[in-house]
Design a protein around this motif. Structure first.
Motif, short mmCIF file in Angstrom:
data_model
loop_
_atom_site.label_atom_id
_atom_site.label_comp_id
_atom_site.label_asym_id
_atom_site.label_seq_id
_atom_site.Cartn_x
_atom_site.Cartn_y
_atom_site.Cartn_z
N SER A 19 -11.95 4.16 1.98
CA SER A 19 -11.01 3.19 2.70
C SER A 19 -9.78 3.61 2.64
O SER A 19 -8.87 3.70 3.59
CB SER A 19 -11.44 1.72 2.48
N TRP A 20 -9.12 3.64 1.30
CA TRP A 20 -8.05 3.80 1.05
C TRP A 20 -7.34 5.28 1.42
O TRP A 20 -6.43 5.48 2.04
CB TRP A 20 -7.63 3.80 -0.30
N LEU A 21 -8.33 6.36 1.30
CA LEU A 21 -7.88 7.80 1.86
C LEU A 21 -7.65 7.73 3.32
O LEU A 21 -6.82 8.64 3.81
CB LEU A 21 -8.88 8.76 1.44
N ALA A 22 -8.27 6.98 4.12
CA ALA A 22 -8.37 6.89 5.46
C ALA A 22 -6.93 6.43 6.07
O ALA A 22 -6.62 6.29 6.91
CB ALA A 22 -9.31 6.60 6.21
N ARG A 23 -6.38 5.54 4.90
CA ARG A 23 -5.12 4.98 5.57
C ARG A 23 -3.89 5.06 4.61
O ARG A 23 -3.80 4.26 3.67
CB ARG A 23 -5.37 3.18 5.63
N VAL A 24 -3.33 6.12 4.37
CA VAL A 24 -2.15 6.66 3.85
C VAL A 24 -1.21 5.77 3.92
O VAL A 24 -0.31 5.40 3.05
CB VAL A 24 -1.85 8.07 4.03
N SER A 25 -0.81 5.31 5.25
CA SER A 25 0.06 4.23 5.28
C SER A 25 0.21 3.01 4.55
O SER A 25 1.25 2.23 4.51
CB SER A 25 0.27 4.03 6.90
N ALA A 26 -1.16 2.62 4.37
CA ALA A 26 -1.17 1.49 3.32
C ALA A 26 -0.99 1.64 1.88
O ALA A 26 -0.83 0.52 1.13
CB ALA A 26 -2.56 0.94 3.72
N TRP A 27 -0.63 2.78 1.42
CA TRP A 27 -0.39 3.21 0.02
C TRP A 27 0.86 2.65 -0.33
O TRP A 27 1.77 3.02 0.04
CB TRP A 27 -0.59 4.57 -0.24
N PRO A 28 0.96 1.72 -1.25
CA PRO A 28 2.34 1.20 -1.84
C PRO A 28 2.93 2.32 -2.34
O PRO A 28 2.27 3.23 -3.33
CB PRO A 28 1.81 0.16 -2.88
N GLU A 29 4.15 2.65 -2.15
CA GLU A 29 5.02 3.71 -2.46
C GLU A 29 4.42 5.13 -2.23
O GLU A 29 4.88 6.07 -2.51
CB GLU A 29 5.16 3.56 -4.00
N GLY A 30 3.43 5.14 -1.37
CA GLY A 30 3.01 6.31 -0.74
C GLY A 30 2.14 7.18 -2.08
O GLY A 30 1.89 8.32 -1.69
N ASP A 78 3.33 10.06 9.61
CA ASP A 78 2.20 9.36 9.12
C ASP A 78 1.18 9.45 10.20
O ASP A 78 1.21 8.20 11.25
CB ASP A 78 2.53 7.81 9.21
N GLU A 117 -2.49 8.88 11.46
CA GLU A 117 -3.70 8.16 11.06
C GLU A 117 -4.96 9.02 11.36
O GLU A 117 -4.86 9.64 12.23
CB GLU A 117 -3.78 6.77 11.86
N LEU A 118 -5.78 9.00 10.55
CA LEU A 118 -6.98 9.37 10.94
C LEU A 118 -7.56 9.04 11.98
O LEU A 118 -7.46 7.50 12.07
CB LEU A 118 -8.02 9.78 9.57
N LEU A 155 -14.22 9.59 6.03
CA LEU A 155 -13.02 9.03 5.37
C LEU A 155 -13.27 7.32 5.89
O LEU A 155 -12.79 6.49 5.25
CB LEU A 155 -11.78 9.56 5.48
N VAL A 196 -14.42 4.01 6.77
CA VAL A 196 -15.28 2.66 6.85
C VAL A 196 -14.86 1.44 7.25
O VAL A 196 -13.82 1.49 7.38
CB VAL A 196 -15.65 2.94 4.95
N GLU A 198 0.72 -3.42 7.66
CA GLU A 198 0.98 -2.35 6.80
C GLU A 198 1.59 -2.75 5.43
O GLU A 198 2.03 -4.03 5.47
CB GLU A 198 1.97 -1.43 7.47
N ALA A 199 1.36 -1.88 4.18
CA ALA A 199 1.94 -2.59 3.08
C ALA A 199 3.35 -2.52 2.99
O ALA A 199 3.83 -1.86 3.76
CB ALA A 199 1.24 -1.22 1.98
N PRO A 200 3.91 -3.27 2.06
CA PRO A 200 5.44 -3.42 1.94
C PRO A 200 5.93 -1.96 1.80
O PRO A 200 5.62 -1.33 0.82
CB PRO A 200 5.82 -4.17 1.06
N ARG A 201 6.52 -1.44 2.55
CA ARG A 201 7.20 -0.01 2.52
C ARG A 201 8.40 0.15 3.05
O ARG A 201 8.92 -0.81 3.90
CB ARG A 201 6.40 0.94 3.06
N LEU A 233 -5.56 -4.51 3.54
CA LEU A 233 -6.71 -3.59 3.84
C LEU A 233 -7.87 -4.01 4.29
O LEU A 233 -8.84 -3.60 4.84
CB LEU A 233 -6.78 -2.35 2.84
#
Lengths: 231, 529
Positions: A34-45, B38, B40-41, B163, B165, B173-176, B410
């Motif tokens: 799940s995390w790998l598919a959503r890079v934009s959701a990673w805090p600080e990338g 950015d 997205e897959l 990838l 699931v 979106e996360a705080p960025r 997420l």
């Protein structure tokens, strides 16, 4: 060579392909996917994948790097990179990191250029023996996702695949026999299959219980379990 | 915006009277151009592939007269795949068979293709018989199945599929950092989130904050030049430096100050690059033309004598010219052994401000402020818990909070004390301790108030047999020990006894919610201890 000499087993280098289609999705690796598919959701990338040896971290890193057109580096050979960064970066086997400053510098560069960085190791960053406090605090602040130990059915497929990689024919009864007796880690299965292959090749006989009991005595008796845990 | 070969960007700002020129050193190496989009897959549902064939009308096989057309053939193929998948199970199907593709029908022989020789051999030996039988059942015309190497299934699809699931329907979106930010600042490596407004002030950092504010208001004022900020990692040194830069850049009216911010590491890289390209003179000139020079993490210059020397000269030239210097390090100037004495003396002759370790109150207010900024409501209990547990530094505290928020977004799960412990278990449990079978036996025995020796005794009374089974179940779940080894630890029982116990406990947990809760509680206690 007399017919009684054991056949010399030459180490056969197996290079896994790490194709996306070969990855086996399971509950144990669902969070990581799940995390790998959503890079934009990673805090600080940034993201750290951690989990025991053989659970598929390297495979996931390959899939991610390919999907993101990124670059994969090995921690052991990491050297200070001069900018610009080549895009998204995956670094495998952080357990072998030699140059902490190189990693710190890379993380800082990546943060500036907003490139995502994916790291993988056997244990979570909080337990890494890092000597640079700046690096330690950055990594401890990073999202860490565990790839859990494989569940029973994943172990079964893994065993099949390891056997197939070595073109080792083993009946399914024998496979369940092994699964019920071996330590339940990917690393233990890998080691067991390697030894079975060597033993079968050396003796010129197929894989049987007798052969397995002989070649895997310590694994089957739990003696090597402690050791396998740590690899 | 013009980028000169040396990396200085010059921009003009129109004000009422005239064009005023200001400049900002760019140490970011044209990062803006290099930013990766950015992407997205493509999220493809995993289930898509395994949908059973639609129960649609398919004509009876037409016997021998006319060959079935392609559409019919592919429908039959879908059913064959589906049946095969049902027979072998999803996992095995995925492992070996999902890459099969349909070739053509030639007489009584149908071709199935696989991407590699290895897969072909494997499928031929393991599944050849089943494939033939299923095809024969589906289409009486077919006698044989030819398994060959041929075009693989679409790689792109496989990537997305592997990838992707089931994530929450529409994760926020996360705080960025916002994507569109000031180009000047991005080029200079300034983080847009690090301004004075977002800096949470408390006793431990109040003095440093006030000094930084002061420098931002009146650069190069006597007594505040240089400003030397020091303290442990992750306490806010970089934040304050960025905030000074932002304040100067965003100042209303004509920009009057050129600001250069860089880490000591980068200073060194630039210096070395200048030496290599024989452009040290330009390098010096560029550095000495700024109004405010900020160098972060000066301790990284320890042991780099040439770079230190260069920095010393730059430092003197700027101070003599009445320009502001801001420097940060992990220790006070006098404690930075490894730096030249004359540099240490000069660094300490302005204002030296330290950032102390955080207090509980400061940590709590930081969490409150961060959560409010992110627009996320977090139960006070969770914030108390975090402020108590994560005491090392602000970076790790914020990191923990970011992780919680990202996780909640997420997976679409609310933030509770329980999810917090689960999501952060790797940092909350400082050492990754392995759970042993002995520990499990002890905890379970305590829980049901039986003797520890009963774990390995031959007694079969339910009162001891059930806890023993639970302990076996937990030993299988929480350790990677082999089943025979688990059996041995329970009074030399056979591995089949362990398997029976695991099955029994799973079954009971499904039927009896209270019992399931007990087992779950034990598991959590063991994992948390």
């Amino acid at each position: 060579m007399s017919p009684f000499d054991p056949q010399l087993a030459l180490p056969l280098r197996l290079t896994p392909e790490y194709a996306a289609a070969d990855f086996i999705p399971a509950a144990s690796n669902a969070a990581a996917r799940s995390w790998l598919a959503r890079v934009s959701a990673w805090p600080e990338g940034r993201l750290v994948l951690w989990g025991a040896s053989g659970v598929g971290k390297t495979h996931l890193l390959h899939i991610w790097t390919k999907a993101e057109h990124g670059v994969m580096l090995s921690a052991r050979n990491l050297v200070p990179i001069s900018p610009p960064l080549p895009g998204r970066i995956a670094i495998d086997a952080l357990d072998d990191l030699q140059d902490e400053r190189a990693l710190l510098h890379l993380l800082n560069l990546a943060a500036e250029s907003r490139s995502a960085v994916l790291l993988a190791a056997r244990t979570p960053p909080a337990s890494w023996p890092l000597s640079l406090p700046d690096l330690k605090s950055r990594l401890c602040a990073t999202l860490a996702v565990v790839v859990k130990p494989p569940e029973d059915h994943l172990l079964a497929v893994l065993l099949q695949r390891l056997l197939a990689e070595r073109q080792l024919l083993v009946s399914s009864a024998m496979q369940s026999w092994l699964l019920r007796r071996l330590p339940r880690t990917a690393a233990a299965l890998r080691e067991a299959v390697k030894r079975l292959d060597e033993a079968a090749l050396a003796s010129g006989s197929p894989v049987s219980r007798t052969l397995a009991q002989h070649a895997l005595a310590d694994l089957l008796n739990g003696g090597a379990a402690e050791e396998m845990d740590n690899c | 915006m013009r980028i000169s070969p040396f990396g200085v960007s010059t921009f003009r700002v129109k004000n009422n009277t005239d064009w005023v020129q200001s400049s900002l050193l760019v140490w970011g190496y044209a990062v803006a151009d290099n930013r990766v989009k950015d992407q997205e897959l493509v999220a493809v549902s995993e289930k898509a592939e395994f949908l059973p064939a639609k129960p649609c009308e398919v004509a009876e096989p037409r016997g021998w007269e006319a060959p079935p057309d392609e559409a019919e053939l592919s429908q039959q193929w879908i059913r064959v795949q589906h049946r095969l998948q049902q027979e072998v199970g999803e996992v095995e199907y995925r492992a070996w068979l999902r890459q099969m593709s349909l070739g053509g029908l030639d007489g009584d022989e149908i071709t199935v293709r696989l991407p590699t020789r290895f897969l072909r051999d494997w499928v031929r030996s393991q599944y050849g018989g089943r494939l033939t039988a299923l095809w024969q059942a589906e289409n009486p015309r077919i006698r044989r199945v030819d398994i060959r190497v041929g075009a693989a299934a679409s790689e792109e699809l496989a990537l997305g599929e592997t990838l992707a699931v089931s994530a929450a329907p529409s994760p926020v979106e996360a705080p960025r950092a916002p994507e569109r930010i000031d180009a000047r600042a991005e080029a200079a490596g300034l983080d847009p989130r690090f301004d004075f407004e977002s800096f949470v002030v408390g006793k431990p950092n109040e003095f440093a904050y006030v000094c930084a504010r002061r420098v931002a208001e009146r650069p190069a004022a006597p007594g505040f030049n240089p400003l030397f900020l020091y303290g442990g990692v992750g306490l806010g040194k970089t934040h304050l430096m960025h905030a000074i830069a932002w304040e100067l850049i965003r100042r209303p009216g004509p920009p009057v100050f050129s600001v250069a911010y860089m880490s000591a590491e980068k200073f060194m890289y630039r210096f070395i690059a200048a030496i290599r390209s024989q452009s040290t003179i330009e390098f010096k000139e560029q550095l000495r033309s700024v109004d405010v020079l900020m160098v972060d993490d000066l301790q990284f210059l320890i042991g780099k004598d040439n770079t230190q020397e260069e920095f010393f000269h730059t430092f003197n030239a700027l101070v003599d010219a009445g320009k502001q210097i801001v420097v940060s390090a992990d220790k006070s100037p006098s404690d930075l052994s490894g730096l030249e004495d004359r540099l240490r003396t000069r660094l300490g002759c302005g204002m030296v401000a330290d950032l102390h370790a955080t207090t509980y109150e400061l940590r709590f207010s930081i969490l409150q402020a961060k959560a409010a900024r992110a627009g996320v409501s977090i139960p006070p209990k969770v914030m108390e818990f975090l402020a108590h547990k994560i005491t090392s530094n602000v970076r790790e505290l914020e990191g923990a909070l970011n992780r919680l928020i990202a996780h909640a977004n997420l997976f679409g799960r609310p933030i509770t004390l329980e999810t917090t412990q689960e999501v952060l278990h790797d940092i909350l449990r400082a050492h990754d301790r392995r759970i042993t079978i002995e520990e499990i036996q002890r905890k379970v025995a305590e829980h049901w108030n039986i003797r520890l020796t009963d774990m390995s005794s031959a007694r079969r009374a339910r009162a001891v047999a059930r806890p023993r089974q639970v302990a076996m179940y937990l030993a299988k779940q929480l350790t990677s020990r082999s089943l025979p080894e688990i059996g041995r630890k329970f009074g030399n029982r056979d591995h089949t006894t362990v398997m029976h116990a695991v099955a029994r406990v799973s079954e009971l947990m499904e039927r009896d919610a209270a019992f399931a809760e007990d087992v779950e509680l034990l598991r959590r206690m063991l994992e948390a201890s």
